[in-house]
Design an enzyme around this catalytic site. Structure first.
Site, PDB file in Angstrom:
ATOM      1  N   HIS A 199      -4.185 -17.419  -4.714  1.00  0.00           N
ATOM      2  CA  HIS A 199      -5.453 -16.337  -3.807  1.00  0.00           C
ATOM      3  C   HIS A 199      -7.305 -17.576  -3.421  1.00  0.00           C
ATOM      4  O   HIS A 199      -7.369 -16.758  -2.920  1.00  0.00           O
ATOM      5  CB  HIS A 199      -6.041 -15.082  -4.681  1.00  0.00           C
ATOM      6  N   ASP A 200      -6.638 -18.320  -4.057  1.00  0.00           N
ATOM      7  CA  ASP A 200      -8.127 -19.243  -4.102  1.00  0.00           C
ATOM      8  C   ASP A 200      -8.000 -20.430  -3.273  1.00  0.00           C
ATOM      9  O   ASP A 200      -8.688 -21.386  -2.377  1.00  0.00           O
ATOM     10  CB  ASP A 200      -8.380 -19.737  -4.869  1.00  0.00           C
TER      11      ASP A 200
ATOM     12  N   ASP B  40       1.168  -1.383   0.140  1.00  0.00           N
ATOM     13  CA  ASP B  40       0.032  -0.648  -0.003  1.00  0.00           C
ATOM     14  C   ASP B  40       0.526   1.340   0.021  1.00  0.00           C
ATOM     15  O   ASP B  40       1.502   1.394   0.897  1.00  0.00           O
ATOM     16  CB  ASP B  40      -0.736   0.388   1.354  1.00  0.00           C
TER      17      ASP B  40
ATOM     18  N   ASP C 185      -4.463   3.784   2.438  1.00  0.00           N
ATOM     19  CA  ASP C 185      -5.081   3.921   2.977  1.00  0.00           C
ATOM     20  C   ASP C 185      -5.254   2.256   3.046  1.00  0.00           C
ATOM     21  O   ASP C 185      -6.938   1.518   3.218  1.00  0.00           O
ATOM     22  CB  ASP C 185      -6.140   4.098   2.031  1.00  0.00           C
TER      23      ASP C 185
ATOM     24  N   ASP D 267      -1.832  -1.126  -3.934  1.00  0.00           N
ATOM     25  CA  ASP D 267      -2.029  -0.419  -4.657  1.00  0.00           C
ATOM     26  C   ASP D 267      -1.200  -0.395  -6.298  1.00  0.00           C
ATOM     27  O   ASP D 267       0.043  -1.014  -5.515  1.00  0.00           O
ATOM     28  CB  ASP D 267      -2.470   0.896  -4.430  1.00  0.00           C
TER      29      ASP D 267
ATOM     30  N   ASP E 274      -9.974 -16.356 -15.840  1.00  0.00           N
ATOM     31  CA  ASP E 274     -10.521 -17.293 -14.527  1.00  0.00           C
ATOM     32  C   ASP E 274     -11.425 -18.189 -15.109  1.00  0.00           C
ATOM     33  O   ASP E 274     -12.256 -17.478 -16.334  1.00  0.00           O
ATOM     34  CB  ASP E 274     -10.899 -15.773 -14.418  1.00  0.00           C
TER      35      ASP E 274
ATOM     36  N   GLU F 293      -7.002 -21.393 -16.207  1.00  0.00           N
ATOM     37  CA  GLU F 293      -8.178 -21.278 -14.924  1.00  0.00           C
ATOM     38  C   GLU F 293      -8.724 -22.423 -15.689  1.00  0.00           C
ATOM     39  O   GLU F 293      -9.532 -22.602 -15.279  1.00  0.00           O
ATOM     40  CB  GLU F 293      -8.470 -20.495 -13.982  1.00  0.00           C
TER      41      GLU F 293
ATOM     42  N   ASP G 206      -5.784 -10.459 -15.290  1.00  0.00           N
ATOM     43  CA  ASP G 206      -6.721 -11.665 -14.876  1.00  0.00           C
ATOM     44  C   ASP G 206      -7.747 -11.156 -16.328  1.00  0.00           C
ATOM     45  O   ASP G 206      -8.061  -9.827 -15.504  1.00  0.00           O
ATOM     46  CB  ASP G 206      -7.183 -11.074 -13.441  1.00  0.00           C
TER      47      ASP G 206
HETATM   48  O1  TEU Z   1     -12.247 -18.879  -9.257  1.00  0.00           O
HETATM   49  C1  TEU Z   1     -12.521 -20.320 -10.057  1.00  0.00           C
HETATM   50  C2  TEU Z   1     -13.600 -21.557  -8.935  1.00  0.00           C
HETATM   51  O2  TEU Z   1     -14.377 -21.950 -10.245  1.00  0.00           O
HETATM   52  C3  TEU Z   1     -12.108 -22.116  -7.921  1.00  0.00           C
HETATM   53  O3  TEU Z   1     -11.781 -21.081  -7.608  1.00  0.00           O
HETATM   54  C4  TEU Z   1     -12.935 -21.579  -6.681  1.00  0.00           C
HETATM   55  O4  TEU Z   1     -14.160 -22.538  -7.506  1.00  0.00           O
HETATM   56  C5  TEU Z   1     -13.513 -20.361  -5.871  1.00  0.00           C
HETATM   57  O5  TEU Z   1     -12.406 -19.922  -5.691  1.00  0.00           O
HETATM   58  C6  TEU Z   1     -14.690 -21.185  -4.808  1.00  0.00           C
HETATM   59  O6  TEU Z   1     -13.854 -21.403  -3.618  1.00  0.00           O
HETATM   60  C7  TEU Z   1     -11.772 -18.289  -9.898  1.00  0.00           C
HETATM   61  C8  TEU Z   1     -11.153 -16.831  -8.956  1.00  0.00           C
HETATM   62  O7  TEU Z   1     -10.166 -17.914  -8.761  1.00  0.00           O
HETATM   63  C9  TEU Z   1     -11.619 -16.798  -8.323  1.00  0.00           C
HETATM   64  O8  TEU Z   1     -10.762 -15.980  -7.096  1.00  0.00           O
HETATM   65  C10 TEU Z   1     -13.276 -15.873  -8.081  1.00  0.00           C
HETATM   66  O9  TEU Z   1     -13.842 -16.691  -7.093  1.00  0.00           O
HETATM   67  C11 TEU Z   1     -13.647 -16.879  -9.253  1.00  0.00           C
HETATM   68  O10 TEU Z   1     -12.822 -17.218 -10.688  1.00  0.00           O
HETATM   69  C12 TEU Z   1     -15.022 -15.911 -10.099  1.00  0.00           C
HETATM   70  O11 TEU Z   1     -14.082 -15.090 -10.913  1.00  0.00           O
END
Ligand code: TEU
Length: 556
Positions: free
Chosen positions: A330-331, A21, A25, A29, A201, A258, A98
Site C-alpha cells: 500500500h506504500d 464496499d 458509502d 469495509d 508498522d 516492517e 496492522d
Molecule cells: O510506513 C513506514 C515507512 O516509513 C515507509 O513506508 C515510508 O516512509 C512511508 O510509506 C512514506 O512514503 C508505514 C506504513 O506502511 C505507512 O503506510 C504509514 O504511512 C507509516 O508507516 C506511518 O504509520
C-alpha cells in the site's frame, strides 16, 4: 531453523478502504471483506493482513489510531470483526492486523490527556519539550512526510511534541515502561480475540538516539533525513525482545516486521528461531535507487539491479530465517509498473515478475490487485488529483529542487501511494464492481481492461497464473523443496537473466529472461519436467532459447 505453522502458507494484503464496499458509502469495509473470503480461499490464500481498521481520523489512512480497541465505523463494527475472525477460522484462514505503535493519533485519549497536563503521566507517553518562539528545535530531523518533526503542542505556546510522520501522528515514548505495558496489554487483547498475529508498522522508529541532536543537513530545507539518526540508534532489541516475550511468543503469533535497516549481525535476533518477529519483509527491491533527495531523483530499476537485490537479500538470511516477499504494497507503486519498463508491460512480463518473486524462499505476500496485474495510474492532471499525504510533500520537494510542474507531477505520479490504493477492479461494470456509491478514491480508468471478472475463466490470464503459482507451492511433491530448499543461483554475470535453484528432496530451477529480447542459454543440468511456463512452453532441454520475459520453472 525450526519449522513453523505459517511456513507453507500464502499471504495476502488487503487495504480495506479499497477492497470491497458493502454499504455504498464509497469506502471498503469488513462486510465487503467477509463477502470475499471464499474468493480468497479459492485463490489459495491462507493468511490475510488487513491494513488498519481501528478508529482513526484517517489523516494517514488509518495509520493514525485514535482507539486501538475499536473498529472505525467507516469500516464496520467489532461484531463485524468477530464475524470475520469466525468466518476465516471456518475456512482455515488466519487474520493478521496492522500493529501501529510507533505513534498514535493526536485524537487518541492519551494525547488529549497529555495536552491537558503535559507534565502529567500521559505527557510521559510522548516526546514533549519546552519551547519558546525563536528557540532552536531539539533536532533537525525531517519527517517522513516532510518538514520538521516538531510541532506546537495544542493549547501550549511553550511546548512542542515529536512526530516522525504526520503531525497528527505523535510519536509514542517507548522509553516509558508504562507506555510499553499499555501497548502489550492491547496486543494481548487482540491475540486473545483470535487474531493470528500482526504486521508491525514502522517499528524501527521506536528507538530514537537520545538526547535529541542534529545531523548533517542534506537538503535545502535545512533538515536531515531521519535515517541518519536511526543508523546510530542503539538498543531497539530491548524493546522488541520485551514485546515479543510479553505478547507474540505467548500465542505463537505470526508477526511480520516492517524493518528497513536492521544490521547483518542482528538478523538472528530479528527473524531467527525465537526472534522478535516470525519474518520481515524483503525491502531490498523497493529500496533500489532510493534517493535522499526525494522521489523525483529516483532512477528506474534495471533488471540487473532487481537480480542483485533479490539474490543478495535471500542469501543474507539463508539458514537464519524467512523473508516475506512482495512486489508491491500500500506504500509502493504497483510492482508491474515499477519493475517492468512501460513499453514492455504485457501479460507475459507481468507473469514473469510475479512468478520470479513468488517462488523465492520465504513467505509470498500478494497485495490486493496484484493477482490480476493492476497497474499504476497512467497519469495525473494535477497534484490536486492525488490524495496521499506523502505525495504532496514529495511534489513540493521536486519543485523546490527545480523540477518543472510536469516533471514533478510525473515523478510523484509514479511513486504516489494512490497507485496501490485505488479500488480493487472486480469487473468492468460501474465503479469496477467496488461500490454502488461514489468511490473515495478515483478508480483506475483501465478497469475495463484489467478486472477479475475478465480473467477468472481465462486459462491464460494473470489471475489463472497466480492460481497455478499457489497450487505449485502447495503441491505436496514440491512444497518442502519450495519452502525449505537450499537457495542457490547461477549465471550471476549474465545480464538480465535470473536463474535460481531450490534443492530439497526435489531439485527445482526458476529461470527468468528479464528483458524483451530473446536469450539463449545452456543449463548445466538436464530438465526432468516443466512445472510452470508463462509462454506455454511444452518442451525444454538444457539448451534454451528464452523468449522475451519468459519465466520457466522446471524440475531438474
Ligand atoms: O510506513 C513506514 C515507512 O516509513 C515507509 O513506508 C515510508 O516512509 C512511508 O510509506 C512514506 O512514503 C508505514 C506504513 O506502511 C505507512 O503506510 C504509514 O504511512 C507509516 O508507516 C506511518 O504509520
Amino acid at each position: 531453523m525450526k519449522k513453523q505453522w505459517w511456513n507453507k502458507k500464502v499471504a495476502y494484503q488487503i487495504y480495506p478502504k479499497s477492497f470491497m464496499d458493502s454499504d455504498a458509502d464509497g469506502v471498503g469495509d469488513l462486510k465487503g471483506i467477509i463477502g470475499k473470503l471464499d474468493y480468497l480461499k479459492e485463490l489459495g490464500i491462507d493468511i490475510v493482513w488487513l491494513s488498519p481498521i481501528y478508529c482513526s481520523p484517517l489523516a494517514d489512512q488509518g495509520y493514525d489510531i485514535s482507539d486501538y480497541y475499536n473498529i472505525d465505523p467507516v469500516f464496520g463494527t467489532m461484531e463485524d470483526m468477530d464475524t470475520l475472525l469466525a468466518e476465516a477460522k471456518k475456512r482455515d484462514m488466519h487474520i493478521v492486523m496492522d500493529l501501529v505503535v510507533n505513534h498514535c493519533s493526536d485524537e487518541h485519549e492519551w494525547f488529549k490527556k497529555a495536552c491537558e497536563e503535559p507534565d502529567g503521566p500521559y505527557g510521559e507517553f510522548f516526546y514533549i519539550r519546552d519551547y519558546r518562539e525563536g528557540d532552536k528545535l531539539p533536532c533537525n530531523w525531517r519527517s517522513y512526510f516532510g518538514g520538521p518533526v516538531w510541532d506546537k503542542l495544542p493549547g501550549h505556546d511553550d511546548k512542542i511534541y515529536l512526530h516522525v510522520f504526520h503531525k497528527k501522528q505523535p510519536d509514542l515514548n517507548w522509553e516509558n515502561p508504562k507506555l510499553r505495558q499499555e501497548i502489550y496489554k492491547m496486543i494481548n487483547w487482540w491475540l486473545e480475540k483470535g487474531l493470528a498475529g500482526f504486521r508491525i508498522d514502522a517499528i524501527i522508529n521506536i528507538k530514537k538516539k537520545l538526547p535529541f541532536a542534529d545531523y548533517p543537513v542534506d537538503r535545502e530545507d535545512g533538515l536531515s533525513s531521519i535515517d541518519n539518526m536511526l543508523a546510530e540508534a542503539k538498543g531497539i532489541g530491548d524493546f522488541l525482545g520485551e514485546m515479543a516475550r510479553e505478547t507474540f511468543h505467548k500465542y505463537d503469533a505470526f508477526t511480520v516486521g516492517e524493518v528497513f535497516n536492521e544490521k547483518d549481525d542482528e538478523l538472528p535476533l530479528f527473524i531467527g528461531d525465537g526472534g522478535y518477529f516470525s519474518t520481515m519483509f524483503d525491502f531490498a527491491e523497493t529500496g533500489i535507487n532510493k534517493s535522499p533527495n526525494g522521489w523525483y531523483d529516483q532512477a528506474p530499476v534495471t533488471a540487473n539491479q532487481y537480480k542483485e537485490a533479490i539474490l543478495k537479500a535471500h542469501k543474507r538470511v539463508e539458514g537464519i530465517g524467512f523473508l516475506s516477499n512482495i512486489i508491491e504494497n500500500h506504500d509502493e507503486p504497483r510492482g508491474v509498473s515499477h519493475y517492468i519498463p512501460k513499453e514492455d508491460l504485457s501479460i507475459t512480463s507481468k507473469k514473469m515478475l510475479g512468478g520470479l518473486n513468488f517462488l523465492l524462499p520465504g513467505l509470498p505476500f500478494i497485495y490486493q490487485g496484484q493477482e490480476i496485474g493492476m497497474e499504476n495510474f497512467a497519469s495525473f492532471d494535477s497534484i490536486e488529483d492525488i490524495d496521499d499525504c506523502a505525495s504532496k510533500d514529495e511534489y513540493q520537494t521536486a519543485l523546490n529542487a527545480g523540477q518543472s510542474v510536469a516533471d514533478a507531477l510525473k515523478a510523484v505520479g509514479h511513486f504516489t501511494r494512490d497507485n496501490a490504493r485505488s479500488p480493487f477492479q472486480w469487473d468492468d461494470g460501474v465503479n469496477a464492481g467496488f461500490t454502488e456509491g461514489t468511490p473515495w478514491l478515483r478508480i483506475n480508468p483501465n478497469y475495463k481492461d484489467i478486472n477479475l471478472a475478465g480473467q477468472e475463466n481465462d486459462a491464460h490470464s494473470i489471475f489463472s497464473f497466480y492460481t497455478e503459482l499457489i497450487a505449485l507451492r502447495k503441491n505436496p511433491i514440491y512444497s518442502d523443496t519450495l519452502v525449505y530448499g537450499k537457495f542457490d543461483y547461477l549465471f550471476e554475470d549474465v545480464d538480465n537473466l535470473i536463474v535460481y535453484t531450490l534443492t530439497g528432496d526435489k531439485q527445482l530451477c526458476v529461470i527468468a529472461n528479464y528483458q524483451s529480447s530473446t536469450l539463449n542459454i545452456k543449463l548445466p543440468f538436464e530438465i526432468k519436467n516443466i512445472l510452470l511456463s508463462n509462454v506455454d512452453r511444452s518442451l525444454a532441454g538444457s539448451s534454451l532459447s528464452l523468449a522475451g520475459y519468459e519465466l520457466l520453472v522446471v524440475e531438474i
